[in-house]
Write a protein that holds these residues in place. Structure first.
Motif, mmCIF file in Angstrom:
data_model
loop_
_atom_site.group_PDB
_atom_site.id
_atom_site.type_symbol
_atom_site.label_atom_id
_atom_site.label_comp_id
_atom_site.label_asym_id
_atom_site.label_seq_id
_atom_site.Cartn_x
_atom_site.Cartn_y
_atom_site.Cartn_z
ATOM 1 N N ARG A 72 2.247 -6.398 -14.783
ATOM 2 C CA ARG A 72 0.993 -5.913 -14.213
ATOM 3 C C ARG A 72 0.048 -7.096 -14.043
ATOM 4 N NH1 ARG A 72 3.985 -2.424 -13.775
ATOM 5 N NH2 ARG A 72 3.801 -0.193 -14.225
ATOM 6 N N LEU A 100 4.602 -5.214 -5.131
ATOM 7 C CA LEU A 100 4.913 -4.226 -6.160
ATOM 8 C C LEU A 100 6.220 -3.533 -5.790
ATOM 9 C CD1 LEU A 100 2.827 -0.952 -5.793
ATOM 10 C CD2 LEU A 100 2.884 -2.701 -4.018
ATOM 11 N N VAL A 110 8.401 0.081 -6.453
ATOM 12 C CA VAL A 110 8.370 1.450 -6.985
ATOM 13 C C VAL A 110 9.770 2.048 -6.869
ATOM 14 C CG1 VAL A 110 5.939 1.809 -6.456
ATOM 15 C CG2 VAL A 110 7.660 2.404 -4.756
ATOM 16 N N GLN A 164 0.924 1.193 -2.059
ATOM 17 C CA GLN A 164 -0.093 1.461 -3.081
ATOM 18 C C GLN A 164 -0.782 2.800 -2.817
ATOM 19 O OE1 GLN A 164 -2.459 -2.087 -2.577
ATOM 20 N NE2 GLN A 164 -1.471 -3.133 -4.300
ATOM 21 N N PHE A 194 1.767 6.004 -3.134
ATOM 22 C CA PHE A 194 2.263 6.274 -4.485
ATOM 23 C C PHE A 194 1.142 6.255 -5.520
ATOM 24 C CE2 PHE A 194 5.994 5.061 -2.119
ATOM 25 C CZ PHE A 194 6.989 5.874 -2.631
ATOM 26 N N ASN A 195 -0.075 6.360 -5.055
ATOM 27 C CA ASN A 195 -1.237 6.449 -5.941
ATOM 28 C C ASN A 195 -1.301 5.274 -6.922
ATOM 29 O OD1 ASN A 195 -3.612 7.637 -6.883
ATOM 30 N ND2 ASN A 195 -2.529 8.823 -8.465
ATOM 31 N N ARG A 196 -1.148 4.086 -6.389
ATOM 32 C CA ARG A 196 -1.228 2.884 -7.208
ATOM 33 C C ARG A 196 -2.228 1.909 -6.602
ATOM 34 N NH1 ARG A 196 4.961 1.844 -9.377
ATOM 35 N NH2 ARG A 196 5.395 4.028 -9.837
ATOM 36 N N GLN A 231 -2.688 -1.965 -7.424
ATOM 37 C CA GLN A 231 -1.694 -2.385 -8.415
ATOM 38 C C GLN A 231 -0.819 -3.504 -7.858
ATOM 39 O OE1 GLN A 231 2.189 -0.390 -10.195
ATOM 40 N NE2 GLN A 231 0.380 0.553 -11.085
ATOM 41 N N GLN A 283 2.371 -6.149 -9.155
ATOM 42 C CA GLN A 283 3.341 -6.437 -10.213
ATOM 43 C C GLN A 283 3.775 -7.893 -10.222
ATOM 44 O OE1 GLN A 283 6.311 -3.483 -9.236
ATOM 45 N NE2 GLN A 283 5.541 -2.062 -10.774
#
Length: 396
Positions: free
Chosen positions: A77, A106, A108, A205, A208-210, A213, A215
């Motif tokens: 993160r 990121l 997923v 993002q 996927f409700n991020r 975010q 990584q």
């Protein structure tokens, strides 16, 4: 000395010519060795294929920044403020306008239906920026076109497109409540990227409700020598982040996974080899018993105990080498280049190809010779102790 060699060759030839009399029990020994070799080479090919796939991924002039202690991107993160600070690091290559060549990414996990089993399996959907695509020079569109940034389009690794439903050009695939249109297939030089689906990072993002975010950060360096300066800057920030070259990151993963595969494969192969050695011993004891009168007769004619020992051992080694040759041939025909997949990272599928090499085949030969030596040793010793009266009485 020459007499011993001539006697050994003569007895060995006689033993090998008499094998058809013991065809079925000899065949069982050959097949047991073949099975051992196939199992061993299967694990070795898997480890080698995995290592080649991961080792071919990454460049020395691309750095990856992840959370310290994260063994994969899924566990990392990175905050937005941290990303801004990294953009100011020395050693980063920049565009003519001065913008850093850095990609916020990121990954997923998403589900897709496998064509062969009809079951859901987990794949990796990677959100990348336009810069992220430029940081993968081996990536090339093999069919269709590249996705358009900011849209719900994805491009799919060619290996995945051949194994999962709804990943053909023009298909729309649903991941939860999000829908994505497949506009291209790509290759990436056999690297791990071919096991991913690529989409716009901002849209991943959002869908996927991020929000915000990140990584991992991928950074193009001015040159490989600039990594030391860049890494020192990241360390000095003391933000709990760690920089590695992309090449080093994937090489470490390859080494770890290969060790796990070999840790499982070698013990299994050795246990099976012990069983094969016991089977070889039974076969050779039967061979000695079948030729008891013959052995006693040649001993009475002046052949030495050593020649009888060598001849019996040669028979055992010949049978194991035949089994080994069959096993290596079957492995090379059936396993080398065979496509497989396994779980990696956040339980996502990683596609790779099994790869055999001559050193691996040589290790199988050594194992087969060990089986023959152990399985033939005691029966060969038994052949040296056949009483000479067996030549007279017709039995031991």
């Amino acid at each position: 000395m020459f007499g011993f060699i001539r006697q050994s060759l003569a007895l060995s030839g006689a033993n090998l010519r008499s094998l058809p009399r013991r065809a079925w029990i000899s065949l069982s020994m050959v097949l047991s060795v073949t099975l051992v070799v196939l199992v061993l080479l299967g694990f070795l090919a898997m480890a080698n294929g995995f290592r080649k796939t991961l080792s071919s991924t990454g460049s020395a002039d691309v750095a990856m920044v992840l959370s310290r202690g994260a063994f994969s991107e899924a566990l990392s993160r990175i905050g937005t403020q941290q990303a801004h600070l990294i953009e100011e690091a020395p050693g980063i290559a920049r565009t003519a306008e001065g913008a850093p060549l850095i990609s916020r990414e990121l990954v997923v996990p998403v589900d897709a239906v496998a064509q062969d089993s009809g079951k859901n399996e987990t794949l990796s959907l990677r959100g990348v920026t336009a810069t992220g695509l430029a940081l993968r020079p081996k990536l090339a569109i093999s069919a269709g076109r590249m996705m358009t940034p900011g849209t719900d389009e994805i491009v799919v690794g060619a290996r995945l497109a051949a194994k999962y439903n709804d990943l053909n050009l023009g298909d729309t695939i649903s991941f939860g409540r999000s829908h994505w249109k497949v506009v291209g297939h790509f290759t990436a030089g056999g690297s791990v990227f071919e096991s991913e689906l690529l989409a716009d990072a901002g849209l991943v993002q959002a869908q996927f409700n991020r929000p915000n975010q990140i990584q991992s950060l991928r950074v193009r360096l001015e040159d490989p020598a600039a990594f030391a300066q860049f890494s020192a800057y990241v360390e000095d920030l003391d933000l709990g982040l760690l920089a590695q070259t992309e090449q080093a990151f994937y090489a470490a993963q390859a080494s770890d996974i290969s060790r796990i595969i070999l840790f499982l494969g070698w013990p299994l192969a050795i246990v099976m080899a012990i069983g094969a050695a016991v089977g070889a011993m039974t076969t050779m004891y039967s061979s000695v018993s079948d030729r008891m009168v013959e052995i006693a007769t040649v001993r009475a004619l002046g052949f030495s105990r050593s020649a009888a020992f060598v001849a019996t051992l040669v028979e055992a080694l010949a049978l194991t080498l035949i089994g080994c040759a069959i096993g290596v041939a079957l492995a090379w025909i059936g396993l080398d280049g065979w496509s497989a997949s396994t779980k990696s990272g956040a339980n996502a599928q990683l596609a790779f190809q099994l790869a055999l090499s001559w050193p691996q085949a040589l290790s199988a030969v050594v194992l087969a010779l060990g089986i023959g030596a152990i399985g033939g040793g005691l029966p060969a010793l038994r052949a040296t102790r056949v009483p000479l009266r067996a030549a007279m009485t017709g039995r031991a």
